[in-house]
Design a protein around this motif. Structure first.
Motif, PDB file in Angstrom:
ATOM      1  N   LYS A  54       0.818  -1.322   0.066  1.00  0.00           N
ATOM      2  CA  LYS A  54       0.286   0.070   0.081  1.00  0.00           C
ATOM      3  C   LYS A  54       0.954   1.287  -0.021  1.00  0.00           C
ATOM      4  N   ASN A  60       1.021   3.580  11.008  1.00  0.00           N
ATOM      5  CA  ASN A  60      -0.508   3.608  10.993  1.00  0.00           C
ATOM      6  C   ASN A  60      -0.818   2.132  10.946  1.00  0.00           C
ATOM      7  N   LEU A  62      -3.073  -1.782  11.651  1.00  0.00           N
ATOM      8  CA  LEU A  62      -3.862  -2.422  10.795  1.00  0.00           C
ATOM      9  C   LEU A  62      -5.072  -2.695  11.735  1.00  0.00           C
ATOM     10  N   ILE A  63      -6.375  -3.167  11.018  1.00  0.00           N
ATOM     11  CA  ILE A  63      -7.450  -3.773  11.944  1.00  0.00           C
ATOM     12  C   ILE A  63      -7.257  -4.967  11.767  1.00  0.00           C
ATOM     13  N   SER A 141      -7.611  -0.608   4.402  1.00  0.00           N
ATOM     14  CA  SER A 141      -8.425  -0.641   2.997  1.00  0.00           C
ATOM     15  C   SER A 141      -7.557  -0.980   1.894  1.00  0.00           C
ATOM     16  N   LEU A 192     -13.010   7.172  17.619  1.00  0.00           N
ATOM     17  CA  LEU A 192     -11.753   7.777  17.161  1.00  0.00           C
ATOM     18  C   LEU A 192     -12.063   8.112  15.589  1.00  0.00           C
ATOM     19  N   ARG A 193     -12.801   7.462  15.088  1.00  0.00           N
ATOM     20  CA  ARG A 193     -13.207   7.717  13.622  1.00  0.00           C
ATOM     21  C   ARG A 193     -14.629   7.603  13.284  1.00  0.00           C
ATOM     22  N   ALA A 220      -7.376   8.218  15.921  1.00  0.00           N
ATOM     23  CA  ALA A 220      -6.827   7.182  15.243  1.00  0.00           C
ATOM     24  C   ALA A 220      -5.767   7.662  14.675  1.00  0.00           C
ATOM     25  N   GLY A 222      -4.308   6.949  11.864  1.00  0.00           N
ATOM     26  CA  GLY A 222      -4.400   7.076  10.484  1.00  0.00           C
ATOM     27  C   GLY A 222      -4.855   8.568  10.245  1.00  0.00           C
TER      28      GLY A 222
END
Ligand code: AMP
Ligand code: MG
Length: 324
Positions: A54, A60, A62-63, A141, A192-193, A220, A222
């Motif tokens: 990416k 940053n 990851l989920i 993403s 956070l988002r 967050a 990101g």
């Protein structure tokens, strides 16, 4: 460069995808929010490949995607009473929880942090893929870093051709915005988002209104980075100006308009009218940004929506897309 295959997520494709993941490779897959770029979450080397593919900054995180609560138990230290309530209300679905990570989660996934972001996706193919692997999948993403999130397999291919072995094509994403992220470590939820699970929905499920992110709970990670930026310049247009046809810049040959309110003037070179409420707008937004870009639009006017409910999440993305 590796060859990128695109397949519908049937049984054979899911089995192939699980083999790719088990070998430490990357698979892009549909979720109800946006497409994810997945790797084995418990394998630090595989996770690092996600950042590389990416071009994602290594700070940053990851989920981590889980198929069920047994898998959740393996990646967090403890499920707080608050997390319990939110899980009961929204999982599987577009809500990511921040909890203390277990020792099994490599620091490459959490960008060195002691917390982990985890969610159970509402998309059947996503859960089927996690089950086929039998382990959690780390996935941000499936776009190049900084670009609008992908909501179709074609978007993923455009950004990641040659960088991912397999794309599972499950059609367009239903929600179209990234998940809501809530820090659920304490007694009070901290958003956070923003996403399609709204502050109001969280307050109802938690029995307490969410707190705004404070210095004790950094936004967050990101959110610090540039985001959602198509190659065209994005200008926000209030509904009143759209209704009156009062967007002078729209007459140019490379201008475009994404709107809900009817546009009374001559149709611009690129126009996308979204019918429906903020939810429909959310679902169409990233696709519209990418569509305008593909059409060669240089200046894209995007109509704003009221800053409440899902509209708050939409406006958050729009403001970032318009930032230069
Ligand atoms: P993406 O799926 O591409 O939207 O990226 C996942 C987002 O989740 C990142 O932008 C992070 O900001 C957020 N995130 C992941 N892990 C954490 C964490 N441990 N704490 C706070 N935010 C996180
Ligand atoms: Mg992202």
């Amino acid at each position: 460069m590796i060859h990128t295959r695109t397949l519908r997520p049937g049984d054979k494709a899911l089995a192939l995808a699980a083999r790719v993941l088990r070998a430490g490779g990357l698979v892009a897959f549909p979720t109800e929010t946006v497409y994810g770029l997945g790797a084995r979450a418990l394998d630090a080397r595989a996770a690092r490949r996600v950042y590389k593919a990416k071009g994602r900054p290594s700070d940053n995180p990851l989920i981590v995607h889980v198929a069920d609560e047994a898998m959740l138990a393996g990646v967090v230290r403890r499920v707080t009473p608050l997390a319990r309530r939110l899980i009961d209300a929204f999982w599987p679905g577009p809500l990511t929880l921040i909890l203390e990570k277990s020792d099994r989660v490599p620091s490459a996934v959490t960008a060195g942090g002691r917390t982990v972001a985890v969610r159970c996706p509402g998309h059947r193919a996503a859960r089927a893929l996690i089950r086929a692997l039998g382990e959690p999948i780390a996935a941000p993403s499936a776009n190049l870093s900084g670009r609008p999130s992908p909501t179709t397999a074609a978007h993923v291919l455009r950004d990641l051709r040659g960088r991912v072995a397999l794309i599972l094509d499950g059609g367009p994403c239903r929600e179209g915005l990234e998940s809501t992220i809530v820090d659920a470590r304490g007694r009070r939820p901290v958003v956070l988002r923003r996403g399609t699970v709204t502050d109001e929905m969280i307050a109802r499920a938690a029995g307490i209104a969410p707190a705004p992110p404070g210095p004790a709970a950094p936004a967050a990670p990101g959110a610090r980075h540039r985001h959602y930026a198509p190659s065209c310049r994005v200008i926000l247009a209030p509904p009143a100006l759209v209704r009156r046809g009062a967007l002078a810049g729209l007459s140019g040959p490379s201008a475009g308009l994404v709107h809900r309110t009817p546009w009374p003037g001559r149709p611009p070179a690129y126009a996308l009218r979204v019918r429906g409420g903020a939810g429909a707008y959310a679902a169409a937004l990233f696709s519209a940004l990418r569509g305008a870009e593909s059409a060669g639009v240089e200046t894209l006017y995007v109509e704003t929506v009221p800053d409440r409910g899902v509209g708050r999440a939409v406006m958050d993305r729009l403001r970032r897309a318009a930032r230069r």
